[in-house]
Scaffold this active site. Sequence first.
Site, PDB file in Angstrom:
ATOM      1  CG  ASP A   8      -1.781   1.172   1.385  1.00 12.92           C
ATOM      2  OD1 ASP A   8      -1.603   2.176   0.652  1.00 12.92           O
ATOM      3  OD2 ASP A   8      -2.672   1.132   2.258  1.00 12.92           O
ATOM      4  CB  ILE A   9       1.768   3.769  -2.580  1.00 12.43           C
ATOM      5  CG1 ILE A   9       3.027   4.616  -2.834  1.00 12.43           C
ATOM      6  CG2 ILE A   9       0.474   4.553  -2.751  1.00 12.43           C
ATOM      7  CD1 ILE A   9       3.265   4.966  -4.266  1.00 12.43           C
ATOM      8  N   GLY A  30      -8.359   6.302  -7.300  1.00 15.04           N
ATOM      9  CA  GLY A  30      -7.142   5.497  -7.338  1.00 15.04           C
ATOM     10  C   GLY A  30      -6.104   5.922  -6.322  1.00 15.04           C
ATOM     11  CB  VAL A  31      -2.382   6.185  -6.681  1.00 16.42           C
ATOM     12  CG1 VAL A  31      -1.229   6.784  -5.891  1.00 16.42           C
ATOM     13  CG2 VAL A  31      -2.087   4.726  -7.011  1.00 16.42           C
ATOM     14  CG  ASP A  32      -5.023  12.321  -6.835  1.00 23.24           C
ATOM     15  OD1 ASP A  32      -4.310  12.809  -5.946  1.00 23.24           O
ATOM     16  OD2 ASP A  32      -5.715  13.011  -7.606  1.00 23.24           O
ATOM     17  CB  THR A 122      -0.950   1.709 -15.383  1.00 22.22           C
ATOM     18  OG1 THR A 122      -0.874   1.708 -13.953  1.00 22.22           O
ATOM     19  CG2 THR A 122       0.424   1.914 -15.984  1.00 22.22           C
TER      20      THR A 122
END
Length: 171
Positions: A8-9, A30-32, A122
């Site tokens: 998990d970033i 998402g990641v953001d 991606t």
Amino acid sequence: MINLKISDITQEDVSAVVNAANSSLLGGGGVDGAIHRAGGSQILEQCKEIRATTYKDGLPTGEAVVTSAGDMKAKYVIHTVGPVYPSCADRCEELLTNCYVNSLKVARKLGCTSVSFPAISTGIYGYPKDKAAKVAYKAVQSFLETDDTMEVNFVFSSQASYEIFKNSIYK
């Protein structure tokens, strides 16, 4: 040194995590969205300040800016906007390369010793994972040839994404 891992970033214990941001810098999916949620309101407030002063029309694709990481373990979040595939046409590789290189340049200016990247563009931006992997790895490897003081992690949320990246760069 380049590492690949499933994690998990938002939980990375590194100098900086890179956010695959949208140009508004105001959070998204998402990641953001995960980074904004994990870091708390401090990240959003600093992003609003960047928008009000430096990038009034939004952060251009391939550029990178920094905020604190708020409540996350990392010290900084480096925000970069990846290209939307295939509308980036013949500039897709150049723009994606810029995301990685400009993020690493920001990290170097900050004195970071470790940086974790997601697979930029991606997700909803549609960049094919195998192509993005080759571009990302080449950009980071080239940067580290001139600056070997940083440890760079490519962090994936799934085994499938990890395998695509690993298989693409080692062909």
